[in-house]
Design an enzyme around this catalytic site. Structure first.
Site, PDB file in Angstrom:
ATOM      1  N   ASP A 366      46.788  26.399  39.785  1.00 28.76           N
ATOM      2  CA  ASP A 366      47.297  27.648  40.129  1.00 28.76           C
ATOM      3  C   ASP A 366      48.411  27.290  41.245  1.00 28.76           C
ATOM      4  OD1 ASP A 366      47.866  30.547  40.450  1.00 28.76           O
ATOM      5  OD2 ASP A 366      46.424  30.394  42.248  1.00 28.76           O
ATOM      6  N   ASP A 562      42.551  29.444  43.435  1.00 31.44           N
ATOM      7  CA  ASP A 562      42.003  30.167  44.829  1.00 31.44           C
ATOM      8  C   ASP A 562      40.448  30.848  44.397  1.00 31.44           C
ATOM      9  OD1 ASP A 562      42.224  32.709  43.238  1.00 31.44           O
ATOM     10  OD2 ASP A 562      44.083  33.060  44.320  1.00 31.44           O
ATOM     11  N   ASP A 566      41.775  33.677  39.716  1.00 26.27           N
ATOM     12  CA  ASP A 566      41.543  32.591  38.774  1.00 26.27           C
ATOM     13  C   ASP A 566      39.984  32.242  38.168  1.00 26.27           C
ATOM     14  OD1 ASP A 566      44.150  32.202  38.352  1.00 26.27           O
ATOM     15  OD2 ASP A 566      44.043  31.136  40.497  1.00 26.27           O
TER      16      ASP A 566
END
Length: 671
Positions: A366, A562, A566
């Site tokens: 991410d 995180d 996600d």
């Protein structure tokens, strides 16, 4: 604009597993019983050595009988003393094994290592090979004790976490701080932590400044400064000033409790290698027992050979065939790897994830909060020339629209512009549109704040292209479908990101990928700055899952995020890694590995540990099988003897356990 959405809570049914203790002939990993077992081994070994000396030292029998020259039965007494010494040594070190074997047979567990040792030693006694019978039991018990010692040593780094759980807390009651057990403190209570004490519960500092040692939980060696408003976690050590903390989580939900639960549950998740050994032992042990029976009876029956000779060879077959070197050393290796990782602030939830980490070829990330700091700053404000509003008015509109959003971009707008009027405004019909932005009515006007997809979805025309789009995230603003302008917000790249991505290539990762909901130009600029191999932008959460599935088809894939927004991707990846999310329930439940701080360099360190662990595992498997099959082949024609068979069992166990213990010494290396 980054995805303005709050993913539905990712739920897991968390089960508490009950761990089965492996019965090792009465041994356990408690230090008291371990010391008792060692004393028993020493006494048995002493008796065994004395008996061997009486049997093999020239003149021992003559010297004994000469002292009893007036006793006619002196030779018989000498042999009886030897036999008594062998019997005492055998019973001392073999009694627990025999009892355990009988108990296991009564439960239907026949073909285990204790059964093999019992049958082999009793058969040796039956043919008069008393020294060999004692040697089988004695060395088996030595191997068991050494295994217990090795397990204790491998557990040290994990068990040290138990010491992180403080046994007292000073809570504010009736105007004074009184000492209670942490379990008695409620969420919302105020506690006080003095210098040198461990923080007993997770909470937020409401008074005081200090430095805390977080190394036990995060692996960070540098103390962390805390002030009013800082978050502290159970297990941190207060180093300097007196601090007052408002408790945010109960003792059962504290960071330390969750870490301990994770480590305990890790034992239930078996790697393919570990499962292979379990299945192998279930088939292998009955087969070698059958082979030993055939070795014992076929030659005497069909070739008129000597029964004692072939029974002795069958005993060798049984002794060397014991799979304890495999059954013990492979799980011990994985346990050592998990302990090594935890000592460096990396929680791996099971040995299966160690195996997957060691094979990872694709690393996906991410962007916001993982590769970047997630600290957004307003850099540019560009009102539309047709809207006839100034910069202050444009950011005021955007800030009003984002009033109730907790997204990092929304927070950056609020930091850039705050006015009392914003707090009193009444917002109606608030819609957070996933992956696009916000639609809200303010004083009867429809305000849109989001990305180009949001503008297109509502038919907004006259959008002015931004010349700064390559350096930040764009928040476009429209009122009643009339374009008002846009705001450029940028995120800072983490200093460790580039080094971590380069380190991943050195440990065998072939491709690095960045997955983000940001605009393509922003994502491309970040990827170029970091040296990411591939980037996919403007993704919704469900799009990330699909993209990760595509990557998995190309090879073993890990995903680092995180751990909150996600969660679905973390759960879907071969290995989901939650970054800096020790305090996040969603991260701990959805991920397979938890990095207890934001250090991206922990990911290549985790892969390095996984690869070392797997090397040790396969070395032990190869060593055990090669030596055992080699000695079995030598036992049938009578080239080997029982002492070599004992080495093939206990000696290989020693070597395999020592090899597994090498993981403990890797702790001295830097990540």
């Amino acid at each position: 604009m980054s995805c303005h959405c709050h993913d539905h809570e990712h739920e897991h049914n968390h089960e508490h597993h009950h761990h089965e203790e492996h019965d090792h002939g009465g041994h356990c990993c408690c230090h008291g019983e371990e010391e008792g077992g060692l004393k028993k081994i020493i006494v048995a070994a002493s008796l065994f050595v004395v008996a061997l000396l009486l049997e093999h030292i020239p003149g021992a029998e003559r010297a004994f009988t000469s002292r009893l020259s007036d006793v006619a039965q002196a030779p018989e007494i000498f042999n009886a003393v030897k036999l008594l010494l062998f019997a005492a040594a055998y019973l001392l070190c073999g009694k627990d094994v025999l009892i355990s074997s009988i108990k296991n047979i009564s439960r239907g567990q026949i073909f285990d290592e204790q059964f093999l040792m019992a049958v082999a030693s009793i058969a040796a006694i039956a043919i008069g090979e008393y020294p060999e019978a004692v040697a089988v039991m004695l060395f088996y018990q030595v191997g068991e004790w050494f295994e217990d010692y090795a397990v204790d040593k491998s557990r040290d780094s994990i068990q040290s976490l138990v010491g992180l759980r403080p046994d007292k807390a000073f809570v504010l009651r009736d105007g004074a701080f009184v000492q209670v057990a942490p379990e008695e403190v409620q969420v919302g209570d105020t506690i006080q932590v003095k210098p040198g004490e461990r923080v007993p519960l997770d909470g937020t500092v409401i008074e005081g400044d200090s430095f805390v040692d977080t190394s036990a939980l995060t692996g960070e060696s540098v103390p962390r400064q805390i002030t009013s408003g800082s978050i502290v976690m159970a297990g941190f050590v207060n180093q300097q000033g007196l601090i007052t903390v408002k408790v945010t989580k109960s003792a059962e939900e504290s960071s330390v409790s969750r870490i301990l639960e994770l480590v305990e549950d890790a034992a239930d998740k078996k790697a393919h290698a570990e499962k292979f050994i379990t299945r192998f032992a279930r088939v292998y042990t009955p087969l070698v027992c059958l082979a030993a029976v055939l070795v014992a009876i076929v030659p005497p029956i069909f070739a008129n050979a000597q029964w004692p000779t072939w029974i002795y060879r069958a005993i060798m077959f049984l002794v060397v065939s014991c799979p304890c070197a495999l059954v013990i050393s492979v799980p011990l290796s994985f346990y050592g790897g998990i302990g090594l990782a935890s000592s460096k602030g990396i929680l791996i939830k099971g040995s299966n994830y160690i195996e997957l980490l060691s094979r990872a070829k694709i690393a996906a990330f991410d962007k916001t909060g993982t590769l970047t700091q997630g600290v957004f700053v307003v850099n540019e404000i560009h009102p539309s020339p047709d809207a006839k509003i100034n910069q202050e008015e444009l950011i005021a509109i955007a800030t009003h629209a984002e009033k109730y959003s907790e997204h990092p971009i929304s927070k950056s707008l609020k930091l850039a512009h705050h006015c009392p009027k914003c707090d009193s405004l009444a917002l109606k019909d608030i819609q957070e549109i996933r992956g696009q932005g916000i639609c809200v009515k303010i004083e009867g006007q429809e305000v849109l704040a989001g990305n180009l997809k949001l503008m297109a979805a509502f038919g907004v025309q006259g959008i002015t292209p931004c010349q700064k789009e390559d350096v930040g995230t764009i928040v476009h603003v429209a009122v009643d479908k009339v374009y008002q302008g846009h705001i450029v917000i940028s995120d800072k790249i983490k200093e460790a990101s580039r080094d971590a991505l380069a380190a991943l290539k050195k440990v065998g990762v072939k491709k690095t990928v960045m997955l983000t909901g940001d605009a393509s130009l922003v994502a491309d600029a970040t990827a170029k700055a970091l040296g990411v191999d591939q980037v996919t932008a403007e993704l919704l959460p469900e799009d990330k899952v699909k993209r990760v599935e595509e990557l998995i088809a190309q090879g073993p894939t890990l995903f680092a995020g995180d751990g909150i927004n996600d969660a679905p991707v973390l759960a879907r990846a071969d290995v989901g890694i939650a970054m800096g999310a020790l305090g996040s329930d969603a991260a701990i439940e959805a991920s397979d590995v938890v990095i207890m701080n934001d250090d991206l360099n922990k990911i290549p360190a985790a892969i390095k540990i996984a690869k070392k662990t797997m090397r040790v595992v396969w070395q032990n498997i190869a060593l055990s099988l090669l030596v055992k099959f080699g000695i079995m082949a030598l036992a049938v024609p009578g080239i080997a003897n029982l002492w070599l068979a004992v080495f093939g069992d206990v000696g290989v166990l020693f070597l395999a356990v020592l090899n597994a213990l090498r993981l403990s010494f890797f702790k001295r290396e830097k990540n």
